[in-house]
Design an enzyme around this catalytic site. Structure first.
Site, PDB file in Angstrom:
ATOM      1  N   ASP A  11       0.878  -1.170   0.000  1.00 18.15           N
ATOM      2  CA  ASP A  11       0.000   0.000   0.000  1.00 18.15           C
ATOM      3  C   ASP A  11       0.911   1.215   0.000  1.00 18.15           C
ATOM      4  O   ASP A  11       1.735   1.382   0.909  1.00 18.15           O
ATOM      5  CB  ASP A  11      -0.879   0.027   1.256  1.00 18.15           C
ATOM      6  CG  ASP A  11      -1.969  -1.034   1.224  1.00 18.15           C
ATOM      7  OD1 ASP A  11      -2.301  -1.511   0.127  1.00 18.15           O
ATOM      8  OD2 ASP A  11      -2.489  -1.379   2.297  1.00 18.15           O
ATOM      9  N   ASP A 130     -13.618  -3.695  -1.688  1.00 15.30           N
ATOM     10  CA  ASP A 130     -13.451  -3.467  -0.250  1.00 15.30           C
ATOM     11  C   ASP A 130     -14.828  -3.633   0.388  1.00 15.30           C
ATOM     12  O   ASP A 130     -15.746  -2.858   0.096  1.00 15.30           O
ATOM     13  CB  ASP A 130     -12.907  -2.058   0.016  1.00 15.30           C
ATOM     14  CG  ASP A 130     -11.519  -1.861  -0.582  1.00 15.30           C
ATOM     15  OD1 ASP A 130     -10.772  -2.853  -0.687  1.00 15.30           O
ATOM     16  OD2 ASP A 130     -11.184  -0.716  -0.946  1.00 15.30           O
TER      17      ASP A 130
END
Length: 256
Positions: A11, A130
């Site tokens: 990330d 998500d």
């Protein structure tokens, strides 16, 4: 049975690898090029590289970092974050990405997935979902899709959305449990199973890995085709090699 994949996830924000809990409280984990090279040397099957604030900040693609990472890494590289158009897909593939992950933009414009897969093939388009549990205790389980780095509820059902994306040509689903992200309490196996059983394409389980057993459970109990993890690898708790050896001992086919 095909070998199951272990995929370290980077990330990235502002050019640095970070790791958070439940999508917030980010802490620095290092330089993306250095970290990617380390995982390649450890035997990772792929690397996933997500610019986690590109969409919410409205920023452009980090092409220079992708080029640097791709020049150092000789395993498939999936890149996501800020991908809004088929032209963005082209630019990232040209920069050295092997697969492109779309998330918020697929919800804003589902036709993007159809158009990108028509032009470049399903094998290089990954749809990232998500998902957050939205059902109350005692109800049939439901999960809602969120976008913009988990900041925006969509009202979409995660299992139905995964089905639609597979129908539109997505070659893989990257499924992250927002409830488990960074908690080290294991994957949401119920979510992983629900999506894996609903779609004909590979599902990558993400969110919640705290140890090697969690990785194995994602495959054996979650029915995922690949498992993605970040902090257990970034902070030296385990190497990719240790993870593969553990999974092999559990009877899971992996590339050693």
């Amino acid at each position: 049975m095909l070998a199951k994949r272990i995929i370290p996830c980077l990330d990235v924000t502002n050019g640095r690898v970070v790791k958070g809990v439940n999508f917030v409280e980010l802490r620095d984990a290092g330089d993306p090029v250095e970290i990617a090279r380390r995982y390649d040397e450890q035997g990772a099957d792929e690397i996933t590289f997500l610019d986690i604030t590109a969409t919410s900040d409205g920023r452009d693609l980090m092409l220079h970092i992708i080029e640097d990472v791709a020049s150092q890494v000789f395993i498939p590289l999936t890149v996501g974050g800020g991908v809004r158009t088929v032209e963005d897909v082209r630019r990232l593939l040209n920069a050295g990405a092997d697969k492109i992950s779309v998330n918020s933009s697929a919800i804003a414009n589902p036709q993007l997935v159809s158009d990108a897969t028509a032009r470049y093939g399903s094998q290089c388009i990954v749809v990232a979902i998500d998902a957050k549990r939205s059902s109350a205790p005692g109800e049939a389980p439901r999960w809602e899709v969120f976008t913009h780095g988990g900041r925006k509820a969509t009202g979409l059902d995660a299992v139905q959305w995964a089905r639609e994306m597979a129908t539109r040509g997505a070659g893989e689903i990257l499924l992250t449990s927002m409830d488990r992200d960074g908690t080290k309490s294991g994957f949401d196996l119920e979510l992983t199973r629900a999506v894996s059983d609903a779609v004909p394409v590979p599902v990558i389980a993400s969110g919640g890995v705290g140890g090697l057993q969690d990785l194995a459970d994602g495959i054996t109990r979650g029915r995922a085709d690949a498992v993605l993890a970040a902090s257990i690898f970034h902070y030296g708790q385990h190497t990719v090699g240790e993870a593969k050896a553990f999974m092999a001992r559990e009877g899971i086919p992996v590339r050693i």
